[in-house]
Write an enzyme that holds these catalytic residues in place. Structure first.
Site, PDB file in Angstrom:
ATOM      1  N   ARG A   1       0.785  -1.240   0.000  1.00 17.24           N
ATOM      2  CA  ARG A   1       0.000   0.000   0.000  1.00 17.24           C
ATOM      3  C   ARG A   1       0.823   1.299   0.000  1.00 17.24           C
ATOM      4  NH1 ARG A   1      -5.223  -0.331   3.807  1.00 17.24           N
ATOM      5  NH2 ARG A   1      -3.691  -0.454   5.479  1.00 17.24           N
ATOM      6  N   ASP A   2       2.131   1.197  -0.171  1.00 19.41           N
ATOM      7  CA  ASP A   2       2.926   2.415  -0.349  1.00 19.41           C
ATOM      8  C   ASP A   2       4.150   2.127  -1.215  1.00 19.41           C
ATOM      9  OD1 ASP A   2       3.473   5.110  -0.097  1.00 19.41           O
ATOM     10  OD2 ASP A   2       4.594   4.888   1.775  1.00 19.41           O
ATOM     11  N   LEU A   3       3.920   1.386  -2.291  1.00 22.92           N
ATOM     12  CA  LEU A   3       5.016   1.088  -3.208  1.00 22.92           C
ATOM     13  C   LEU A   3       5.395   2.342  -3.986  1.00 22.92           C
ATOM     14  CD1 LEU A   3       3.811  -2.340  -4.663  1.00 22.92           C
ATOM     15  CD2 LEU A   3       5.625  -1.967  -2.982  1.00 22.92           C
TER      16      LEU A   3
ATOM     17  N   THR B   1       1.264   7.486  -1.198  1.00 20.42           N
ATOM     18  CA  THR B   1       2.038   8.641  -1.647  1.00 20.42           C
ATOM     19  C   THR B   1       1.419   9.199  -2.919  1.00 20.42           C
ATOM     20  OG1 THR B   1       4.072   7.731  -0.705  1.00 20.42           O
ATOM     21  CG2 THR B   1       4.318   9.442  -2.381  1.00 20.42           C
TER      22      THR B   1
END
Length: 246
Positions: free
Chosen positions: A31-33, A83
């Site tokens: 969920r934040d690659l 992000t």
């Protein structure tokens, strides 16, 4: 500067998706690659970091983190996190979403950056000029106005990864079977690809280190030069840390 379309880039992306596949196979999503979360160790091995938003894809998950309790009975998540620029349109519009399909979207953004050195769009929002083309399936205008020199195989894979419809995004195994990357997956000489990738990463690391050292020396010379106008120390410190973003 992007890596371009070559076996080094394909091998690098393969290493990244291998890691994500391991996470997904163990029923987790990241969920934040993003490119900033791809690190290299002292031997220039690829490492994925920052699992602060990671979540298990089950409601009865014993895994505890900041986002505990944000899933519902359908396995969808509702937390607005990630992000800007890498978040899927589902999250941008604060809709419920599947963590794994959001990861796939982020991989699409990362792939574009790795190859071209540019971001495909600012945000997955129809108000964003470049994402508007994607949202309308108007890829002809997207590629014409994005003005990047990439192969048709790359375009096909990228378009699947960042599809506005999450249900059409491919799984990791399907990505590996895509025309763009399958040649490296089937390559029997992967050790050569790994060696060349490490050499390229080492070369880039040395360039960045040299630039940072030169910038640091320049700032310190100006800061303590008696003929230069004196500046507050916090200004010098701010300039020094700004060089770390190079």
């Amino acid at each position: 500067i992007g890596f371009g379309e070559n076996d080094i880039t394909k091998y690098l992306f393969l290493k990244i998706i291998d890691t994500v596949e391991y996470i997904h196979d163990n029923n987790f999503c990241h969920r934040d690659l993003k490119t900033e979360n791809i690190m290299i160790d002292e031997d220039f091995n690829i490492k994925l970091c920052d699992f602060g938003f990671a979540k298990q894809n089950q409601n009865n998950s014993p895994f505890v983190n900041l986002c505990e309790g944000d899933s519902n009975d359908s396995g969808l998540f509702s937390s607005f996190l990630g992000t800007k620029g890498y978040m899927s349109p589902e999250i941008v519009h604060m809709k419920n979403y599947y963590g794994t399909s959001n990861d796939i979207f982020s991989l699409g953004v990362m792939l574009f950056i790795l190859v071209t050195g540019l971001k495909p769009f600012v945000e997955a929002n129809p108000n964003d000029t470049f994402y508007c083309y994607i949202n309308q399936n108007n890829y002809e205008d997207f590629w014409k106005n994005r003005n990047v020199n990439v192969s048709d195989e790359f375009k096909i894979l990228f378009q699947l990864l960042i599809s506005a419809d999450y249900s059409t995004r491919p799984s990791i195994s399907e990505i590996k079977r895509s025309q763009w990357i399958s040649s490296v997956v089937k390559n029997e000489n992967l050790s050569k690809c790994e060696s060349e990738l490490k050499k390229e990463l080492e070369r880039r690391f040395s360039i960045v280190t040299r630039k940072k050292n030169l910038m640091k020396q320049s700032i310190m010379r100006n800061a303590f030069n008696p003929f230069m106008k004196k500046r507050p120390i916090f200004t010098v410190t701010k300039q020094f840390y700004a060089t770390k973003k190079i």
